[in-house]
Design a protein around this motif. Structure first.
Motif, PDB file in Angstrom:
ATOM      1  N   THR A 217       0.825  -1.207   0.000  1.00 31.16           N
ATOM      2  CA  THR A 217       0.000   0.000   0.000  1.00 31.16           C
ATOM      3  C   THR A 217       0.862   1.261   0.000  1.00 31.16           C
ATOM      4  O   THR A 217       0.632   2.194  -0.777  1.00 31.16           O
ATOM      5  CB  THR A 217      -0.933   0.012   1.219  1.00 31.16           C
ATOM      6  N   GLY A 218       1.864   1.294   0.879  1.00 34.55           N
ATOM      7  CA  GLY A 218       2.726   2.469   0.958  1.00 34.55           C
ATOM      8  C   GLY A 218       3.477   2.725  -0.326  1.00 34.55           C
ATOM      9  O   GLY A 218       3.574   3.868  -0.793  1.00 34.55           O
ATOM     10  N   SER A 219       4.025   1.671  -0.928  1.00 38.86           N
ATOM     11  CA  SER A 219       4.771   1.830  -2.180  1.00 38.86           C
ATOM     12  C   SER A 219       3.861   2.312  -3.300  1.00 38.86           C
ATOM     13  O   SER A 219       4.241   3.176  -4.104  1.00 38.86           O
ATOM     14  CB  SER A 219       5.425   0.502  -2.578  1.00 38.86           C
ATOM     15  N   ALA A 220       2.633   1.750  -3.368  1.00 33.58           N
ATOM     16  CA  ALA A 220       1.702   2.150  -4.423  1.00 33.58           C
ATOM     17  C   ALA A 220       1.345   3.625  -4.309  1.00 33.58           C
ATOM     18  O   ALA A 220       1.392   4.374  -5.304  1.00 33.58           O
ATOM     19  CB  ALA A 220       0.443   1.288  -4.355  1.00 33.58           C
ATOM     20  N   LEU A 221       0.997   4.076  -3.112  1.00 31.99           N
ATOM     21  CA  LEU A 221       0.596   5.468  -2.920  1.00 31.99           C
ATOM     22  C   LEU A 221       1.759   6.426  -3.175  1.00 31.99           C
ATOM     23  O   LEU A 221       1.588   7.482  -3.790  1.00 31.99           O
ATOM     24  CB  LEU A 221       0.045   5.655  -1.508  1.00 31.99           C
ATOM     25  N   ALA A 222       2.952   6.045  -2.703  1.00 30.56           N
ATOM     26  CA  ALA A 222       4.121   6.912  -2.906  1.00 30.56           C
ATOM     27  C   ALA A 222       4.461   7.042  -4.387  1.00 30.56           C
ATOM     28  O   ALA A 222       4.774   8.137  -4.877  1.00 30.56           O
ATOM     29  CB  ALA A 222       5.315   6.360  -2.133  1.00 30.56           C
ATOM     30  N   LEU A 223       4.384   5.940  -5.124  1.00 31.58           N
ATOM     31  CA  LEU A 223       4.703   5.982  -6.552  1.00 31.58           C
ATOM     32  C   LEU A 223       3.661   6.776  -7.337  1.00 31.58           C
ATOM     33  O   LEU A 223       4.004   7.527  -8.254  1.00 31.58           O
ATOM     34  CB  LEU A 223       4.806   4.558  -7.107  1.00 31.58           C
ATOM     35  N   LEU A 224       2.377   6.609  -6.985  1.00 30.94           N
ATOM     36  CA  LEU A 224       1.338   7.350  -7.693  1.00 30.94           C
ATOM     37  C   LEU A 224       1.475   8.856  -7.474  1.00 30.94           C
ATOM     38  O   LEU A 224       1.448   9.642  -8.428  1.00 30.94           O
ATOM     39  CB  LEU A 224      -0.042   6.876  -7.234  1.00 30.94           C
ATOM     40  N   MET A 225       1.633   9.253  -6.217  1.00 27.76           N
ATOM     41  CA  MET A 225       1.755  10.678  -5.928  1.00 27.76           C
ATOM     42  C   MET A 225       3.074  11.239  -6.441  1.00 27.76           C
ATOM     43  O   MET A 225       3.132  12.355  -6.958  1.00 27.76           O
ATOM     44  CB  MET A 225       1.598  10.911  -4.429  1.00 27.76           C
ATOM     45  N   TRP A 241       8.338   9.590 -14.844  1.00 23.39           N
ATOM     46  CA  TRP A 241       7.008   9.637 -14.229  1.00 23.39           C
ATOM     47  C   TRP A 241       6.076   8.586 -14.804  1.00 23.39           C
ATOM     48  O   TRP A 241       5.194   8.078 -14.113  1.00 23.39           O
ATOM     49  CB  TRP A 241       6.396  11.024 -14.318  1.00 23.39           C
ATOM     50  N   ALA A 242       6.288   8.201 -16.099  1.00 24.71           N
ATOM     51  CA  ALA A 242       5.447   7.157 -16.683  1.00 24.71           C
ATOM     52  C   ALA A 242       5.670   5.822 -15.984  1.00 24.71           C
ATOM     53  O   ALA A 242       4.725   5.094 -15.658  1.00 24.71           O
ATOM     54  CB  ALA A 242       5.730   7.037 -18.175  1.00 24.71           C
ATOM     55  N   VAL A 243       6.937   5.498 -15.740  1.00 21.97           N
ATOM     56  CA  VAL A 243       7.261   4.255 -15.032  1.00 21.97           C
ATOM     57  C   VAL A 243       6.708   4.284 -13.609  1.00 21.97           C
ATOM     58  O   VAL A 243       6.155   3.289 -13.118  1.00 21.97           O
ATOM     59  CB  VAL A 243       8.789   4.024 -15.025  1.00 21.97           C
ATOM     60  N   ALA A 244       6.853   5.433 -12.935  1.00 17.90           N
ATOM     61  CA  ALA A 244       6.356   5.547 -11.560  1.00 17.90           C
ATOM     62  C   ALA A 244       4.843   5.344 -11.498  1.00 17.90           C
ATOM     63  O   ALA A 244       4.337   4.621 -10.629  1.00 17.90           O
ATOM     64  CB  ALA A 244       6.734   6.909 -10.981  1.00 17.90           C
ATOM     65  N   LEU A 251       1.061  -1.912  -8.276  1.00 16.46           N
ATOM     66  CA  LEU A 251       1.134  -2.224  -6.848  1.00 16.46           C
ATOM     67  C   LEU A 251      -0.186  -1.945  -6.138  1.00 16.46           C
ATOM     68  O   LEU A 251      -0.533  -2.641  -5.179  1.00 16.46           O
ATOM     69  CB  LEU A 251       2.258  -1.412  -6.197  1.00 16.46           C
ATOM     70  N   LEU A 252      -0.933  -0.942  -6.617  1.00 15.28           N
ATOM     71  CA  LEU A 252      -2.234  -0.659  -6.013  1.00 15.28           C
ATOM     72  C   LEU A 252      -3.187  -1.836  -6.216  1.00 15.28           C
ATOM     73  O   LEU A 252      -3.918  -2.229  -5.299  1.00 15.28           O
ATOM     74  CB  LEU A 252      -2.824   0.612  -6.614  1.00 15.28           C
ATOM     75  N   GLY A 253      -3.159  -2.403  -7.417  1.00 22.68           N
ATOM     76  CA  GLY A 253      -3.977  -3.580  -7.667  1.00 22.68           C
ATOM     77  C   GLY A 253      -3.592  -4.746  -6.780  1.00 22.68           C
ATOM     78  O   GLY A 253      -4.457  -5.450  -6.235  1.00 22.68           O
ATOM     79  N   LEU A 254      -2.280  -4.963  -6.601  1.00 19.13           N
ATOM     80  CA  LEU A 254      -1.817  -6.043  -5.728  1.00 19.13           C
ATOM     81  C   LEU A 254      -2.208  -5.790  -4.275  1.00 19.13           C
ATOM     82  O   LEU A 254      -2.590  -6.720  -3.551  1.00 19.13           O
ATOM     83  CB  LEU A 254      -0.296  -6.182  -5.835  1.00 19.13           C
TER      84      LEU A 254
END
Length: 478
Positions: A217-225, A241-244, A251-254
């Motif tokens: 969860t933390g990795s997904a939110l950090a990468l999206l923002m 930014w595209a890769v992020a 990761l959000l889906g996972l």
């Protein structure tokens, strides 16, 4: 305020001594909200001065604001677990200490990245303070008391939002921007003393920690923002930014799949099955992202586009938060008269129209008209925010309240950070389309950014339209 808290507490306790302590604890939590919200807004009018010291474009300092909000978003999910595992008093006090010490590090920063790291640490402290305080207030509150409980929690924050921009502009002009963070030291010290005196020792519970859920969860939110923030920077490559963003979505889906299957998840997703909570937590995200961009874009337009001083920009932004406060006494009466759905639809449309009107402001626009527009926009913003924040808990049972408050806090903080990043992105895209030199936005560039936020606010009306006509009526019983 004490009378409100007494009313809230009647179903829980009737002993006067206990009610007095609960009132004092509520005021302590409100004071901490004030400190946290003041710190989030006080630097908006100081960004040009900070940018000059750091040798950066003012718009690039959005990374310092976003880093704070990213840290809040990433660490909020563990706040409920930490409070149960180590005791709410210990976690609350430690969070205040971390927040205060990080403020000292912000004041000592010599560049953008050292400042960003300090703001990240400050966000970690804030992530523990805010949700634990909210749980202290909402746990055991009956449904008919939630409107008053949310009012207690939001009033201090609105006062801080109102004071932040002019105070930040005055301090950065006359004392230097570092004093913005040094002032947190006495505030944090007083809050620590009050928490040690008022909060009783709290029991701890041996709970397992969902490490996988936290990492995912933390990795997904950090990468999206972070991806949205990177996309707003013309000096960074597009592939970054595209890769992020792609990695964040994956990761959000996972993380969603894990939270659904885990026997003891970091926070449960069951509240999302409740229609009113889902509409306010997920659909309301678009609205919260739009309004979060306004306190970032307005002072920059006033200073960079109109040529105003930091003090002038802060004084004008004061009208936005004055509008927030002015509508508060009438909020409950309007909701009772027209209902949540109708208020959210009509007021949401007014929010979008307010952004469109901001796109028509020019340097020679009479300041009285500008102040009136900003004031009305603040009223609409406050009404919509209070309605969505209150309706979210209308149908949530008490045994799901911890998961609901954690999930809503995560989304709300993510929305604030993404709103600032989206505002900066919209500004950068408009600069590109208008062939404006990077980092030197003009008035027309800000107009384009405001129109983009107006479109985002209009999209938020879709979920309001889907609400039943009687949504939240049980909250409005006298």
């Amino acid at each position: 305020m004490a009378a409100w808290w007494t009313t809230l507490s009647e179903p829980v306790a009737t002993d006067p001594a206990r009610l007095d302590r609960r009132t004092a604890v509520a005021l302590l939590v409100a004071a901490v909200y004030f400190m946290e919200n003041l710190d989030a807004t006080v630097i908006t009018t100081a960004l040009p001065a900070m940018a000059g010291d750091f040798g950066e474009a003012a718009a690039h300092l959005s990374v310092g604001i976003s880093a704070y909000l990213v840290a809040l978003t990433v660490f909020i999910p563990i706040s409920g677990w930490a409070a149960d595992r180590f005791g709410a008093r210990r976690v609350f006090s430690l969070a205040i200490a971390v927040f205060t010490l990080a403020s000292l590090a912000c004041a000592a920063a010599q560049g953008l990245w050292s400042f960003t790291l300090a703001r990240t640490l400050q966000g970690i402290g804030g992530a523990m303070m805010v949700p634990v305080g909210r749980m202290l207030v909402l746990r055991g509150t009956p449904k008919e008391g939630i409107v008053r409980a949310v009012a207690i929690l939001t009033w201090p924050g609105l006062v801080a939002f109102m004071l932040g921009p002019p105070v930040g502009g005055w301090i950065s002009t006359h004392w230097g921007w570092r004093w913005i963070f040094w002032l947190n030291l006495p505030l944090g010290g007083l809050a620590l003393l009050a928490s040690a005196r008022l909060l009783p020792p709290s029991a701890s519970t041996a709970l397992g920690f969902d490490r996988r859920g936290f990492v995912l969860t933390g990795s997904a939110l950090a990468l999206l923002m972070g991806g949205i923030e990177m996309a707003s920077r013309a000096d960074l490559p597009a592939w970054g930014w595209a890769v992020a963003l792609l990695a964040g979505l994956g990761l959000l889906g996972l993380s969603v799949g894990h939270l659904r299957r885990a026997p003891e998840p970091l926070f449960g997703l069951a509240p999302l099955r409740i229609a009113t909570f889902r509409a306010c937590a997920v659909g309301g995200s678009l609205f919260r992202m739009a309004i979060s961009a306004a306190p970032f874009l307005l002072p920059l337009m006033f200073q960079l586009g109109f040529g105003w001083s930091a003090v002038e920009a802060g004084a004008m932004l004061l009208w936005l938060f004055a509008g927030n406060l002015a509508i508060k006494p009438a909020t409950t009466a309007l909701l009772r008269r027209f209902g949540f759905r109708r208020v959210m639809l009509v007021n949401g449309l007014l929010v979008a129209l307010g952004f469109a009107a901001c796109a028509g402001l020019e340097p020679d626009t009479p300041r009285l008209w500008t102040a009136l527009l900003v004031f009305i926009s603040g009223m609409n913003r406050s009404m919509q925010f209070t309605a969505t924040s209150t309706l979210a808990y209308a149908d949530v049972p008490q045994d799901q309240m911890r998961h609901a408050t954690t999930l809503f806090s995560v989304l709300a903080q993510m929305n604030t950070g993404m709103g600032i990043a989206l505002g900066a992105l919209a500004l950068s895209v408009t600069e590109l389309l208008r062939d404006t030199p990077a980092g030197q936005p003009g008035v027309g560039d800000f107009h384009g950014a405001f129109l983009a936020m107006a479109g985002l606010a209009l999209l938020a009306l879709v979920d309001c339209w889907r609400l039943p006509a009687d949504a939240g009526q049980r909250l409005l019983r006298r």
